[in-house]
Design an enzyme around this catalytic site. Structure first.
Site, PDB file in Angstrom:
ATOM      1  N   ILE A  55       0.831  -1.201   0.000  1.00 45.93           N
ATOM      2  CA  ILE A  55       0.000   0.000   0.000  1.00 45.93           C
ATOM      3  C   ILE A  55       0.869   1.255   0.000  1.00 45.93           C
ATOM      4  O   ILE A  55       0.962   1.970  -0.996  1.00 45.93           O
ATOM      5  CB  ILE A  55      -0.951   0.004   1.225  1.00 45.93           C
ATOM      6  CG1 ILE A  55      -1.855  -1.230   1.205  1.00 45.93           C
ATOM      7  CG2 ILE A  55      -1.779   1.285   1.274  1.00 45.93           C
ATOM      8  CD1 ILE A  55      -2.658  -1.448   2.476  1.00 45.93           C
ATOM      9  N   CYS A  56       1.518   1.513   1.123  1.00 46.75           N
ATOM     10  CA  CYS A  56       2.221   2.784   1.311  1.00 46.75           C
ATOM     11  C   CYS A  56       3.552   2.855   0.579  1.00 46.75           C
ATOM     12  O   CYS A  56       4.106   3.952   0.445  1.00 46.75           O
ATOM     13  CB  CYS A  56       2.431   3.026   2.799  1.00 46.75           C
ATOM     14  SG  CYS A  56       0.878   3.090   3.711  1.00 46.75           S
ATOM     15  N   VAL A  57       4.065   1.724   0.112  1.00 42.98           N
ATOM     16  CA  VAL A  57       5.248   1.726  -0.745  1.00 42.98           C
ATOM     17  C   VAL A  57       4.833   1.659  -2.209  1.00 42.98           C
ATOM     18  O   VAL A  57       5.288   2.457  -3.032  1.00 42.98           O
ATOM     19  CB  VAL A  57       6.200   0.567  -0.387  1.00 42.98           C
ATOM     20  CG1 VAL A  57       7.367   0.502  -1.365  1.00 42.98           C
ATOM     21  CG2 VAL A  57       6.723   0.720   1.044  1.00 42.98           C
TER      22      VAL A  57
END
Length: 215
Positions: free
Chosen positions: A118-120
């Site tokens: 998600i955040c990467v």
């Protein structure tokens, strides 16, 4: 797909900028792709390696009031530095982060964070589409499952991202042991965070300073 090869494709500290994303308690609590201890160790080692080589490092969290502060092991490496707190899940949609990266003038964008899927993945894929040279440090990142982490890596590779681990990155930044200006700082990082390699180095130093017994 453009293949990443040749000497110019290797990472250089003078061209690198590091973004550490959401190394926070909430994300760590559901980290299942890696040993959480290893991810804290590796992300801290990555931060210290960046400091040793003078690589600008941007720290960012998402809704820290709820998700918790960035691990102190990381923020202690950069005392007094602002952590950019976001509402965007996708870091690359946050103008403050992007502006901070662009202000460095560096072109080799290095990213690690929680969670990989998600955040990467989101900022990596967006930045690639905008022409950035993007490298993901996989062992300073982690996902909610082994499958989530590995599928995210496959997705980012398909988009054109480069994958490395923190020790491989530090070695690429060093490149030549004749370059002594950062060797001492890198050695300290290895001693503290590279487990067997660090202990082997200390053992080597012990042996070199141990007199040979006389017959």
């Amino acid at each position: 797909m453009t293949f990443r090869n040749g000497l110019a494709s290797l990472l250089r500290p003078e061209d690198s900028v590091l973004v550490l994303i959401d190394h926070q308690p909430y994300q760590l609590a559901n980290l299942n792709s890696h040993d959480p201890h290893a991810v804290v160790n590796n992300s801290t080692a990555l931060a210290k390696a960046a400091r040793a080589f003078g690589v600008p490092t941007i720290l960012t969290s998402v809704i820290a009031d709820r998700g918790g502060l960035i691990f102190p092991q990381i923020t202690d490496v950069f005392p007094g530095q602002e952590v950019i707190d976001r509402t965007f899940i996708n870091t690359w949609e946050d103008r403050k982060v992007v502006d901070a990266v662009k202000a460095t003038g560096r072109k080799q964008l290095i990213i690690a964070g929680l969670w990989t899927e998600i955040c990467v993945a989101m900022p990596v894929i967006q930045a690639l589409g905008e022409g950035w040279d993007v490298t993901v440090i996989t062992d300073a990142s982690g996902g909610t499952s082994v499958e989530a982490h590995e599928v995210a890596i496959q997705r980012m590779i398909a988009a054109g991202a480069n994958m490395m681990t923190w020790l491989a990155l530090a070695s690429e930044w060093q490149r030549d042991w004749a370059r002594t200006e950062h060797a001492a700082e890198l050695t300290e990082v290895l001693k503290q965070h590279a487990a067997g390699s660090g202990i082997a180095y200390l053992w080597e130093q012990q042996l070199l300073n141990t007199p040979v017994p006389r017959a």
